[in-house]
Design a protein around this motif. Structure first.
Motif, PDB file in Angstrom:
ATOM      1  N   ASN A  13       0.833  -1.203   0.000  1.00 43.43           N
ATOM      2  CA  ASN A  13       0.000   0.000   0.000  1.00 43.43           C
ATOM      3  C   ASN A  13       0.866   1.252   0.000  1.00 43.43           C
ATOM      4  O   ASN A  13       2.060   1.189   0.273  1.00 43.43           O
ATOM      5  CB  ASN A  13      -0.909   0.015   1.233  1.00 43.43           C
ATOM      6  CG  ASN A  13      -2.026  -0.998   1.112  1.00 43.43           C
ATOM      7  OD1 ASN A  13      -2.484  -1.300   0.019  1.00 43.43           O
ATOM      8  ND2 ASN A  13      -2.452  -1.524   2.240  1.00 43.43           N
ATOM      9  N   PRO A  50     -12.260 -10.108  -1.580  1.00 45.22           N
ATOM     10  CA  PRO A  50     -12.465  -8.768  -1.003  1.00 45.22           C
ATOM     11  C   PRO A  50     -11.159  -8.094  -0.559  1.00 45.22           C
ATOM     12  O   PRO A  50     -10.980  -6.893  -0.756  1.00 45.22           O
ATOM     13  CB  PRO A  50     -13.387  -9.033   0.199  1.00 45.22           C
ATOM     14  CG  PRO A  50     -14.113 -10.290  -0.153  1.00 45.22           C
ATOM     15  CD  PRO A  50     -13.103 -11.118  -0.907  1.00 45.22           C
ATOM     16  N   VAL A  53      -9.462  -6.787  -3.744  1.00 41.78           N
ATOM     17  CA  VAL A  53     -10.133  -5.595  -4.273  1.00 41.78           C
ATOM     18  C   VAL A  53      -9.812  -4.371  -3.416  1.00 41.78           C
ATOM     19  O   VAL A  53      -9.503  -3.298  -3.940  1.00 41.78           O
ATOM     20  CB  VAL A  53     -11.657  -5.818  -4.382  1.00 41.78           C
ATOM     21  CG1 VAL A  53     -12.386  -4.526  -4.706  1.00 41.78           C
ATOM     22  CG2 VAL A  53     -11.948  -6.880  -5.429  1.00 41.78           C
ATOM     23  N   ASP A  54      -9.856  -4.507  -2.092  1.00 46.29           N
ATOM     24  CA  ASP A  54      -9.533  -3.398  -1.201  1.00 46.29           C
ATOM     25  C   ASP A  54      -8.094  -2.921  -1.402  1.00 46.29           C
ATOM     26  O   ASP A  54      -7.825  -1.721  -1.419  1.00 46.29           O
ATOM     27  CB  ASP A  54      -9.730  -3.790   0.270  1.00 46.29           C
ATOM     28  CG  ASP A  54     -11.195  -3.844   0.666  1.00 46.29           C
ATOM     29  OD1 ASP A  54     -12.049  -3.329  -0.087  1.00 46.29           O
ATOM     30  OD2 ASP A  54     -11.489  -4.416   1.735  1.00 46.29           O
ATOM     31  N   LEU A  56      -6.274  -3.142  -4.067  1.00 42.47           N
ATOM     32  CA  LEU A  56      -6.070  -2.554  -5.394  1.00 42.47           C
ATOM     33  C   LEU A  56      -6.786  -1.220  -5.569  1.00 42.47           C
ATOM     34  O   LEU A  56      -6.452  -0.459  -6.477  1.00 42.47           O
ATOM     35  CB  LEU A  56      -6.562  -3.520  -6.475  1.00 42.47           C
ATOM     36  CG  LEU A  56      -5.836  -4.855  -6.586  1.00 42.47           C
ATOM     37  CD1 LEU A  56      -6.509  -5.731  -7.632  1.00 42.47           C
ATOM     38  CD2 LEU A  56      -4.365  -4.672  -6.874  1.00 42.47           C
ATOM     39  N   LYS A  57      -7.740  -0.938  -4.697  1.00 45.73           N
ATOM     40  CA  LYS A  57      -8.598   0.237  -4.835  1.00 45.73           C
ATOM     41  C   LYS A  57      -7.781   1.533  -4.954  1.00 45.73           C
ATOM     42  O   LYS A  57      -6.906   1.804  -4.143  1.00 45.73           O
ATOM     43  CB  LYS A  57      -9.538   0.334  -3.639  1.00 45.73           C
ATOM     44  CG  LYS A  57     -10.712   1.263  -3.851  1.00 45.73           C
ATOM     45  CD  LYS A  57     -11.633   1.256  -2.644  1.00 45.73           C
ATOM     46  CE  LYS A  57     -12.232  -0.134  -2.484  1.00 45.73           C
ATOM     47  NZ  LYS A  57     -13.111  -0.261  -1.338  1.00 45.73           N
ATOM     48  N   GLY A  58      -8.081   2.301  -5.998  1.00 44.51           N
ATOM     49  CA  GLY A  58      -7.484   3.612  -6.178  1.00 44.51           C
ATOM     50  C   GLY A  58      -6.038   3.611  -6.653  1.00 44.51           C
ATOM     51  O   GLY A  58      -5.404   4.661  -6.666  1.00 44.51           O
ATOM     52  N   GLN A  59      -5.515   2.479  -7.067  1.00 48.40           N
ATOM     53  CA  GLN A  59      -4.125   2.429  -7.517  1.00 48.40           C
ATOM     54  C   GLN A  59      -4.073   2.048  -9.000  1.00 48.40           C
ATOM     55  O   GLN A  59      -4.667   1.057  -9.403  1.00 48.40           O
ATOM     56  CB  GLN A  59      -3.325   1.397  -6.716  1.00 48.40           C
ATOM     57  CG  GLN A  59      -3.221   1.702  -5.240  1.00 48.40           C
ATOM     58  CD  GLN A  59      -2.245   0.763  -4.568  1.00 48.40           C
ATOM     59  OE1 GLN A  59      -1.053   0.814  -4.830  1.00 48.40           O
ATOM     60  NE2 GLN A  59      -2.753  -0.117  -3.717  1.00 48.40           N
ATOM     61  N   ASP A  60      -3.350   2.842  -9.790  1.00 55.39           N
ATOM     62  CA  ASP A  60      -3.125   2.494 -11.191  1.00 55.39           C
ATOM     63  C   ASP A  60      -1.924   1.564 -11.302  1.00 55.39           C
ATOM     64  O   ASP A  60      -1.983   0.531 -11.949  1.00 55.39           O
ATOM     65  CB  ASP A  60      -2.874   3.741 -12.035  1.00 55.39           C
ATOM     66  CG  ASP A  60      -4.107   4.628 -12.116  1.00 55.39           C
ATOM     67  OD1 ASP A  60      -5.221   4.084 -12.101  1.00 55.39           O
ATOM     68  OD2 ASP A  60      -3.936   5.856 -12.178  1.00 55.39           O
TER      69      ASP A  60
END
Length: 145
Positions: A13, A50, A53-54, A56-60
């Motif tokens: 993260n 889940p 997904v959490d 990976l959220k908001g990351q290119d």
């Protein structure tokens, strides 16, 4: 191309914490192309989806840390992007593509820095280091820039 067993997968993260994604199976392939790209495929149970997904959220661009072939090996770091996520029965296949990040920092250096940041010093630092170097806790092996 060369392929290897993927033993573990962690997503790093932006706060440099690791999200461990438990693998049912995994494969990593060195494409040996001009861009030095690798394919990383993790096969995870649906109950891990889940967490994936959490993470990976908001990351290119996704920084991942993987262990290849044997759990005793040092982690390798990659700057990746997700190519696909596909459901197959009770599992998901997640496919990353990216380049290895060559770090000059060895695990012992990362561990020592981590323990010092936690406030350990002197004999306590030495004892903590000796114990942890043997069981190798998961630590981010590179810093985000």
């Amino acid at each position: 191309m060369k392929s290897f067993k993927l033993v573990s997968l962690q997503i790093v993260n932006s706060d440099e914490s690791l999200v461990d994604i438990e693998l049912s199976e995994g494969l990593i392939i060195n494409k040996e192309d001009e861009q030095n790209r690798w394919l990383i495929e993790g096969f995870i149970h649906r109950n891990q989806y889940p967490a994936l997904v959490d993470a990976l959220k908001g990351q290119d661009r996704i920084h991942v840390q993987v262990v290849i072939t044997k759990k005793e090996n040092n982690p390798a770091n990659f700057d990746t992007e997700v190519l696909t996520i596909k459901q197959v029965d009770d599992y998901y296949s997640v496919l990353f593509e990216g380049c290895i990040i060559h770090s000059q920092i060895e695990y012992a250096e990362v561990l020592l820095e981590h323990l010092m940041e936690k406030g350990f010093s002197g004999d306590t630092l030495l004892e903590m280091f000796k114990g942890k170097i043997r069981n190798r806790p998961q630590l981010p092996a590179f810093k985000h820039k």
